[in-house]
Write a protein that holds these residues in place. Sequence first.
Motif, PDB file in Angstrom:
ATOM      1  N   GLU A 187       0.646  -1.184  -0.091  1.00 46.63           N
ATOM      2  CA  GLU A 187       0.221  -0.070  -0.349  1.00 46.63           C
ATOM      3  C   GLU A 187       0.944   1.324  -0.226  1.00 46.63           C
ATOM      4  N   PHE A 188       1.826   0.840   0.410  1.00 49.12           N
ATOM      5  CA  PHE A 188       3.621   2.485   0.160  1.00 49.12           C
ATOM      6  C   PHE A 188       3.943   2.401  -0.809  1.00 49.12           C
ATOM      7  N   LEU A 189       3.364   1.407  -1.853  1.00 47.91           N
ATOM      8  CA  LEU A 189       4.678   1.120  -3.357  1.00 47.91           C
ATOM      9  C   LEU A 189       4.053   2.232  -4.033  1.00 47.91           C
ATOM     10  N   THR A 232       2.794   2.220  -7.985  1.00 48.01           N
ATOM     11  CA  THR A 232       2.258   1.307  -9.094  1.00 48.01           C
ATOM     12  C   THR A 232       2.653   1.708 -10.707  1.00 48.01           C
ATOM     13  N   ASP A 233       2.584   1.085 -11.364  1.00 44.51           N
ATOM     14  CA  ASP A 233       2.597   1.078 -12.760  1.00 44.51           C
ATOM     15  C   ASP A 233       1.277   1.274 -13.317  1.00 44.51           C
ATOM     16  N   ASP A 234       1.510   2.098 -14.756  1.00 42.93           N
ATOM     17  CA  ASP A 234      -0.096   1.514 -15.116  1.00 42.93           C
ATOM     18  C   ASP A 234      -1.045   0.563 -15.402  1.00 42.93           C
ATOM     19  N   HIS A 235      -0.253  -0.739 -15.016  1.00 44.39           N
ATOM     20  CA  HIS A 235      -0.422  -1.731 -15.251  1.00 44.39           C
ATOM     21  C   HIS A 235      -1.357  -2.587 -13.209  1.00 44.39           C
ATOM     22  N   GLY A 236      -1.320  -1.210 -12.593  1.00 37.37           N
ATOM     23  CA  GLY A 236      -1.887  -1.720 -11.338  1.00 37.37           C
ATOM     24  C   GLY A 236      -0.818  -2.146 -10.502  1.00 37.37           C
ATOM     25  N   ASN A 237       0.885  -2.873 -11.059  1.00 41.83           N
ATOM     26  CA  ASN A 237       1.572  -3.472 -10.807  1.00 41.83           C
ATOM     27  C   ASN A 237       2.382  -2.389  -9.635  1.00 41.83           C
ATOM     28  N   ASP A 238       3.212  -3.954  -9.070  1.00 45.03           N
ATOM     29  CA  ASP A 238       3.521  -2.625  -7.376  1.00 45.03           C
ATOM     30  C   ASP A 238       4.617  -2.900  -7.900  1.00 45.03           C
ATOM     31  N   VAL A 239       5.452  -1.601  -8.069  1.00 53.55           N
ATOM     32  CA  VAL A 239       6.819  -1.147  -8.489  1.00 53.55           C
ATOM     33  C   VAL A 239       7.725  -0.614  -6.952  1.00 53.55           C
ATOM     34  N   PRO A 240       8.581  -2.793  -7.181  1.00 55.80           N
ATOM     35  CA  PRO A 240       9.349  -2.600  -5.912  1.00 55.80           C
ATOM     36  C   PRO A 240      10.753  -1.288  -5.849  1.00 55.80           C
ATOM     37  N   PRO A 241      11.049  -1.154  -5.001  1.00 53.57           N
ATOM     38  CA  PRO A 241      12.290  -0.535  -4.451  1.00 53.57           C
ATOM     39  C   PRO A 241      13.910  -0.305  -5.327  1.00 53.57           C
ATOM     40  N   ARG A 242      14.174   0.561  -5.509  1.00 45.11           N
ATOM     41  CA  ARG A 242      15.530   0.322  -6.587  1.00 45.11           C
ATOM     42  C   ARG A 242      16.474  -0.161  -5.934  1.00 45.11           C
ATOM     43  N   HIS A 243      16.852   0.191  -4.862  1.00 45.74           N
ATOM     44  CA  HIS A 243      18.414  -0.161  -4.198  1.00 45.74           C
ATOM     45  C   HIS A 243      17.567  -1.426  -3.435  1.00 45.74           C
ATOM     46  N   HIS A 244      18.616  -2.020  -2.925  1.00 41.61           N
ATOM     47  CA  HIS A 244      18.183  -2.924  -2.041  1.00 41.61           C
ATOM     48  C   HIS A 244      19.868  -3.487  -0.866  1.00 41.61           C
ATOM     49  N   LEU A 245      19.379  -3.235   0.799  1.00 41.95           N
ATOM     50  CA  LEU A 245      20.557  -3.444   1.180  1.00 41.95           C
ATOM     51  C   LEU A 245      20.163  -4.684   2.519  1.00 41.95           C
ATOM     52  N   LEU A 246      21.105  -6.159   1.867  1.00 46.63           N
ATOM     53  CA  LEU A 246      20.796  -6.837   3.419  1.00 46.63           C
ATOM     54  C   LEU A 246      22.119  -7.489   3.816  1.00 46.63           C
ATOM     55  N   LEU A 247      20.933  -7.222   5.274  1.00 47.64           N
ATOM     56  CA  LEU A 247      22.270  -7.186   6.398  1.00 47.64           C
ATOM     57  C   LEU A 247      22.232  -8.570   7.547  1.00 47.64           C
ATOM     58  N   ALA A 248      22.837  -9.327   7.716  1.00 45.40           N
ATOM     59  CA  ALA A 248      23.192 -10.338   8.177  1.00 45.40           C
ATOM     60  C   ALA A 248      23.290 -10.445   9.284  1.00 45.40           C
ATOM     61  N   GLY A 259       7.924   3.421   2.340  1.00 42.28           N
ATOM     62  CA  GLY A 259       7.308   2.910   0.685  1.00 42.28           C
ATOM     63  C   GLY A 259       8.573   3.548  -0.011  1.00 42.28           C
ATOM     64  N   ASN A 260       9.182   3.185  -1.666  1.00 49.19           N
ATOM     65  CA  ASN A 260      10.234   3.758  -2.116  1.00 49.19           C
ATOM     66  C   ASN A 260      10.629   5.015  -2.242  1.00 49.19           C
ATOM     67  N   GLU A 261      10.273   5.815  -2.209  1.00 49.51           N
ATOM     68  CA  GLU A 261      10.661   8.071  -1.391  1.00 49.51           C
ATOM     69  C   GLU A 261      11.708   7.939  -0.933  1.00 49.51           C
ATOM     70  N   GLY A 262      10.918   6.605   0.045  1.00 50.19           N
ATOM     71  CA  GLY A 262      11.900   6.588   1.519  1.00 50.19           C
ATOM     72  C   GLY A 262      12.560   5.369   1.794  1.00 50.19           C
ATOM     73  N   LEU A 263      11.834   4.384   2.790  1.00 54.39           N
ATOM     74  CA  LEU A 263      12.393   3.412   3.106  1.00 54.39           C
ATOM     75  C   LEU A 263      11.509   1.981   3.871  1.00 54.39           C
ATOM     76  N   ALA A 264      11.460   1.394   3.392  1.00 53.82           N
ATOM     77  CA  ALA A 264      10.751   0.037   3.371  1.00 53.82           C
ATOM     78  C   ALA A 264      11.927  -1.575   4.138  1.00 53.82           C
ATOM     79  N   PHE A 265      11.263  -1.196   5.367  1.00 59.28           N
ATOM     80  CA  PHE A 265      11.973  -2.620   5.552  1.00 59.28           C
ATOM     81  C   PHE A 265      11.791  -3.881   6.364  1.00 59.28           C
TER      82      PHE A 265
END
Length: 427
Positions: free
Chosen positions: A57-59, A61-77, A109-115
């Motif tokens: 709900e915070f991401l 969406t494209d013209d077809h209603g698909n959720d657009v994932p954030p562009r950069h990702h970081l995994l911290l183990a 969301g995309n313009e901020g942060l999701a985690f």
Amino acid sequence: MDRSDRGLPRREFVKRAVAVGGAAGLAACLQREEPEDVPQAALAPEELPSRQHAWNEFLSTDDHGNDVPPRHHLLLALEYVGDGPADAADERDQLEAAFQTLERAYKRGNEGLAFTVGYGPAYFDRFESDLEGVELPDPEPLTALEDPALDEYDALVHLASDYGHVTLSAEEALKGELEDLNGLAVEGTLEGVFEGAERRTGFIGRGLPAEKQSGVAGIPDGEPVPEDAPMFMGFKSGFRRTQASEDRVTIDEGPFAGGTTIHLSKLNLHLNQWYEQDSREQRVAKMFSPTHAEEGLVEGAGHNLGDSSRVTEVADAADEAARRKGTVGHAQKTARAREGGEPIVLRRDFDSTDDDRAGLHFLSLQRSIDDFVTTRTAMTGGDLTDGSVGQRTNNGILQYITVANRANYLVPPREQRALPEPAPTRD
């Protein structure tokens, strides 16, 4: 970063900065991204959903209603620094303050942060009591041809944003290296509770793989990845109607109701044959289905397909495709793993150039790890090749990937995300 990086395109530079991390990576990223003001949170932490994984709900969406994932990702183990069970109230308060700092500093969301914050079997093994209401098995190889490293980390933090500097800033704040985060005081850190064991980085989005393909092991020379592709293999994924809903992947009963599970695989990509020997038609057939190739259903990276890859229409024909056409599509096989006609896993995977090689961090959410195993078994398609995954030349995309690592995590609801007990009491 040194002078040799000055001629790099901006997004390639940001990718390198995120991969390097630390204060130097953050400073370089901030300099090159030239960010506008990143919005602080619009909601107080207590107003956010209980589900950590409630991103959609915070991401965008494209013209077809698909959720657009954030562009950069970081995994911290992460590894817990204590010897015994994690049961100190002050440690929980410290971690919760750290996580709420992130939530207050950035809009979700995309313009901020999701985690999200998850915990592995090794973490829960520290307790005398068993994990209640959730099956969280140790990771294991899922085919006879696999020999992955089996991760045994205590915890995993997944940070995602359209801005590389946001993921790096969040990481530095968690490590205790920043006093302020996006204009707010940092009120808690991981220090003394968790220490970093491994960091993995990645990206997804139209144009990013094409920009990052040069000189990367696993991708042939000549920069073959198409400009409109959101992923290294040249095609779009994550269509709305081929993804499980967040409701479907949410644990619906027991002490961890409102949580979910993560399966995380690190995959190495081998795309020399994919781009140098396979034709465009063969790639479409192996990724989607032979029918998609024969009928010309996929234009470019597949953005024309709208909100559905249309593989459900050919899933029942997977056996016939394998026997009569000698090729069965990756998505065609995987679409067989459905319940009531609906997918059972929600993918949030992304490409990577960690260690200067083409890879994919396959991150999926599901109610139980069994749902992932069911989906992966369908994707393997051993039943379509006389029970032998060794006969896989035209069995989807199996020959183009190697599983390097596997891991499983429980993502508890937000109120339990700071050092959860294995059998918590819910109010």
